[in-house]
Design an enzyme around this catalytic site. Structure first.
Site, mmCIF file in Angstrom:
data_model
loop_
_atom_site.group_PDB
_atom_site.id
_atom_site.type_symbol
_atom_site.label_atom_id
_atom_site.label_comp_id
_atom_site.label_asym_id
_atom_site.label_seq_id
_atom_site.Cartn_x
_atom_site.Cartn_y
_atom_site.Cartn_z
ATOM 1 N N CYS A 85 13.985 31.663 14.436
ATOM 2 C CA CYS A 85 14.300 32.796 15.157
ATOM 3 C C CYS A 85 14.797 33.931 14.529
ATOM 4 O O CYS A 85 15.946 33.753 13.926
ATOM 5 C CB CYS A 85 15.076 32.432 16.437
ATOM 6 S SG CYS A 85 14.294 31.087 17.388
ATOM 7 N N GLU B 26 28.883 22.858 12.383
ATOM 8 C CA GLU B 26 29.893 23.476 13.370
ATOM 9 C C GLU B 26 29.927 23.279 14.677
ATOM 10 O O GLU B 26 28.791 22.764 15.026
ATOM 11 C CB GLU B 26 29.714 25.120 12.869
ATOM 12 C CG GLU B 26 30.068 25.540 11.374
ATOM 13 C CD GLU B 26 29.804 26.965 11.288
ATOM 14 O OE1 GLU B 26 31.018 27.343 10.576
ATOM 15 O OE2 GLU B 26 28.880 27.691 11.735
ATOM 16 N N CYS C 50 18.071 24.408 10.700
ATOM 17 C CA CYS C 50 17.119 24.284 12.047
ATOM 18 C C CYS C 50 15.826 24.361 11.351
ATOM 19 O O CYS C 50 15.599 25.177 10.408
ATOM 20 C CB CYS C 50 17.408 25.365 12.967
ATOM 21 S SG CYS C 50 16.339 25.216 14.309
ATOM 22 N N CYS D 110 18.759 34.818 14.658
ATOM 23 C CA CYS D 110 19.426 33.726 14.640
ATOM 24 C C CYS D 110 20.222 33.253 13.389
ATOM 25 O O CYS D 110 19.117 33.153 12.261
ATOM 26 C CB CYS D 110 19.164 32.455 15.124
ATOM 27 S SG CYS D 110 20.106 31.098 15.174
ATOM 28 N N CYS E 216 30.419 23.967 22.228
ATOM 29 C CA CYS E 216 29.123 24.013 21.820
ATOM 30 C C CYS E 216 28.833 23.197 20.884
ATOM 31 O O CYS E 216 29.473 23.164 19.656
ATOM 32 C CB CYS E 216 29.247 25.548 21.738
ATOM 33 S SG CYS E 216 27.539 25.934 20.840
ATOM 34 N N CYS F 199 27.427 32.846 19.492
ATOM 35 C CA CYS F 199 26.127 32.517 19.723
ATOM 36 C C CYS F 199 25.074 33.178 18.635
ATOM 37 O O CYS F 199 25.272 34.364 18.221
ATOM 38 C CB CYS F 199 25.282 33.046 20.923
ATOM 39 S SG CYS F 199 25.868 32.452 22.436
HETATM 40 N N1 SAH Z 1 18.227 25.925 19.163
HETATM 41 C C1 SAH Z 1 18.577 26.096 20.467
HETATM 42 C C2 SAH Z 1 20.115 26.183 20.741
HETATM 43 C C3 SAH Z 1 20.681 26.860 19.856
HETATM 44 S S1 SAH Z 1 21.027 28.427 20.093
HETATM 45 C C4 SAH Z 1 17.844 27.390 21.057
HETATM 46 O O1 SAH Z 1 17.321 28.113 20.288
HETATM 47 O O2 SAH Z 1 17.722 27.305 22.614
HETATM 48 C C5 SAH Z 1 21.991 28.829 21.396
HETATM 49 C C6 SAH Z 1 21.467 30.103 21.835
HETATM 50 O O3 SAH Z 1 22.024 31.357 21.195
HETATM 51 C C7 SAH Z 1 20.063 30.359 22.044
HETATM 52 O O4 SAH Z 1 19.603 31.284 23.188
HETATM 53 C C8 SAH Z 1 19.766 31.269 20.857
HETATM 54 O O5 SAH Z 1 18.355 32.085 20.992
HETATM 55 C C9 SAH Z 1 20.956 32.353 20.993
HETATM 56 N N2 SAH Z 1 21.095 33.187 19.630
HETATM 57 C C10 SAH Z 1 20.912 32.725 18.640
HETATM 58 N N3 SAH Z 1 21.089 33.734 17.556
HETATM 59 C C11 SAH Z 1 21.939 34.729 18.438
HETATM 60 C C12 SAH Z 1 22.532 36.074 17.961
HETATM 61 N N4 SAH Z 1 22.670 36.446 16.861
HETATM 62 N N5 SAH Z 1 23.162 36.625 18.939
HETATM 63 C C13 SAH Z 1 23.143 36.361 20.264
HETATM 64 N N6 SAH Z 1 22.590 35.065 20.688
HETATM 65 C C14 SAH Z 1 21.834 34.318 19.793
HETATM 66 FE FE1 SF4 Z 2 17.140 27.315 15.608
HETATM 67 FE FE2 SF4 Z 2 18.688 29.291 15.932
HETATM 68 FE FE3 SF4 Z 2 16.016 29.498 17.090
HETATM 69 FE FE4 SF4 Z 2 18.174 27.991 18.292
HETATM 70 S S1 SF4 Z 2 17.852 30.233 17.779
HETATM 71 S S2 SF4 Z 2 15.741 27.264 17.532
HETATM 72 S S3 SF4 Z 2 19.138 27.296 16.506
HETATM 73 S S4 SF4 Z 2 16.692 29.255 14.691
#
Ligand code: SAH
Ligand code: SF4
Length: 420
Positions: free
Chosen positions: A146, A122, A142, A149, A135, A393
């Site tokens: 996290c 996406e 991935c 996420c 974005c 995000c």
């Molecule tokens: N993998 C990279 C970039 C992609 S995520 C990273 O983790 O930095 C982009 C941002 O969105 C990151 O800071 C991530 O932690 C945040 N993010 C992920 N899931 C989220 C959620 N459910 N609500 C708000 N921010 C989120």
């Molecule tokens: Fe991967 Fe989501 Fe963690 Fe970014 S925030 S490293 S996309 S699992």
């Protein structure tokens, strides 16, 4: 068929599938998107042009690809009519396939895209009054997990190629109608000083002005392809976006962070999200490999940062998890202790089906933000965008099969084992 092979990535991280720079197609032609000008010239030479002609043609074609956005060799009007079919027989100008395009009520747009070998990913465009941010995804899925996420609930399917990464930017320009008008190019286009682009090519008045590597995936686990793609985005003869308008976000892949400053020079964002070992281990499990101190030391050593170019610390606001006043004070202490040129982005948690957290209350977020702000550190609260189309995000995820909690725990355990 996916043409991937296991290649080790430098540093003590695990090998992940990395596609080759030229991905062979079934019809034998080569997709030029994602290749630097020099590589295009080499391919032209291999295909039979002499070195001088190959170099000249590569320059012309590069200009048409990245500056004009054409997708058909026939449109390259400064290339001889007989030469165009010669190119079309051997090369293609690819774009990711658009499976679905969605529009949020707040103007945010999300595209579901598909690679040539059938993997979905996406990309999201977020328009604001003074800027428009694309974005961009770096991986399908991935390797990390996290807990807040949605992308983290996917396995890593594969890294995106440089062509698939820069292809997202080109597709966004296609969709937004932001290429200079065609038909006005002539031989003058070969001379950069003489290029006459009336098609709104300057950054002013543009819709797409900024790029964030914050879509699906961890860009520092696909560093070479991300670097090659961003070089094309920054190339003055190409998409010509300033490195100051590009931000790469990492969850904290410490051994690769340096390379980001040295090899690309874009802005850095770090997904910090917690200030204690216990909480960060839980919500950003890569923390077990590279802990907070190591991460912040890498930020302090980061050559690309200064007071004029601060590192952004992303902090997702999770109710009763990481959002207390004490957490805010510890965040301030850490930033000051490591003398970091920092700003903090507070991101209200965006929910997804089955997510194990809630978003902090607006009052809690305000209180947290005030503490950081009063310590002299900018701490804006990000307004969630595109939530109604799951474009905010952390909401990105494709092949939306729903996993049970037990399946998810098994997947997470596997991912953490692989991380070591
Ligand atoms: N993998 C990279 C970039 C992609 S995520 C990273 O983790 O930095 C982009 C941002 O969105 C990151 O800071 C991530 O932690 C945040 N993010 C992920 N899931 C989220 C959620 N459910 N609500 C708000 N921010 C989120
Ligand atoms: Fe991967 Fe989501 Fe963690 Fe970014 S925030 S490293 S996309 S699992």
């Amino acid at each position: 068929m996916s043409d991937t092979k296991l290649m080790p990535i430098p540093g003590h991280i695990d090998p992940v599938p990395v596609p080759r720079d030229v991905t062979p197609r079934e019809d034998g032609r080569v997709d030029l998107i994602g290749l630097p000008k020099k590589r295009i010239a080499e391919l032209f030479e291999t295909a039979g042009l002499d070195a001088k002609a190959a170099k000249l043609r590569a320059k012309q074609v590069f200009h048409w690809l990245y500056h004009r956005g054409v997708t058909d060799f026939e449109a390259m009007t400064d290339i001889a009519k007989t030469m165009r079919p010669w190119l079309a027989e051997r090369f293609v100008i690819g774009r990711p396939e658009v499976v679905e395009a969605q529009h949020s009520s707040d103007g945010t747009r999300k595209w579901l895209l598909r690679t040539a070998d059938g993997h979905d990913f996406e990309m999201v465009f977020i328009p604001d009054a003074d800027r428009g941010t694309l974005c961009v995804s770096s991986q399908v899925g991935c390797t990390l997990n996290c807990r807040f996420c949605h992308t983290g609930t996917m396995r890593l399917v594969r890294n995106l190629t440089a062509g698939e990464i820069v292809g997202q930017v080109m597709l966004a320009r296609d969709s937004l109608g932001e290429w200079p008008k065609s038909g006005q190019a002539d031989l003058a286009a070969l001379d950069d000083d003489l290029v006459d682009d009336d098609g709104g090519y300057s950054a002013d008045g543009r819709l797409l002005t900024n790029i964030v590597m914050m879509g699906m995936g961890e860009p520092l686990y696909n560093f070479d392809n991300v670097r090659d793609a961003l070089k094309l985005v920054m190339d003055g003869d190409g998409l010509a976006l300033s490195k100051r308008r590009i931000t790469l976000s990492t969850s904290g892949v410490v051994p690769q962070m340096d390379r980001c400053a040295e090899e690309i020079g874009v802005n850095l964002a770090v997904s910090l999200h917690a200030v204690t070992k216990d909480v960060r281990d839980e919500i950003v499990p890569i923390n077990k490999k590279y802990g907070i101190e190591e991460l912040l030391q890498a930020c302090a050593d980061y050559k690309g940062a200064s007071n004029a170019r601060r590192i952004t610390f992303e902090y997702v606001m999770l109710k009763d998890k990481n959002d207390s006043d004490e957490d805010a004070r510890e965040l301030v202490r850490l930033i000051k202790h490591y003398k970091l040129p920092a700003k903090v982005n507070l991101i209200p948690f965006n929910p997804w089906p089955g997510a194990p957290y809630d978003c902090s209350t607006p009052e809690r977020i305000k209180s947290f933000s005030n503490i950081v702000f009063e310590a002299g550190i900018s701490a804006p609260v990000r307004t969630p965008r595109g939530r109604d189309i799951d474009a905010a995000c952390g909401q990105l995820k494709t092949a939306a099969e729903k996993k049970s909690r037990a399946e998810l725990e098994r997947l997470y355990a596997e991912k953490e084992k692989a991380l070591g």
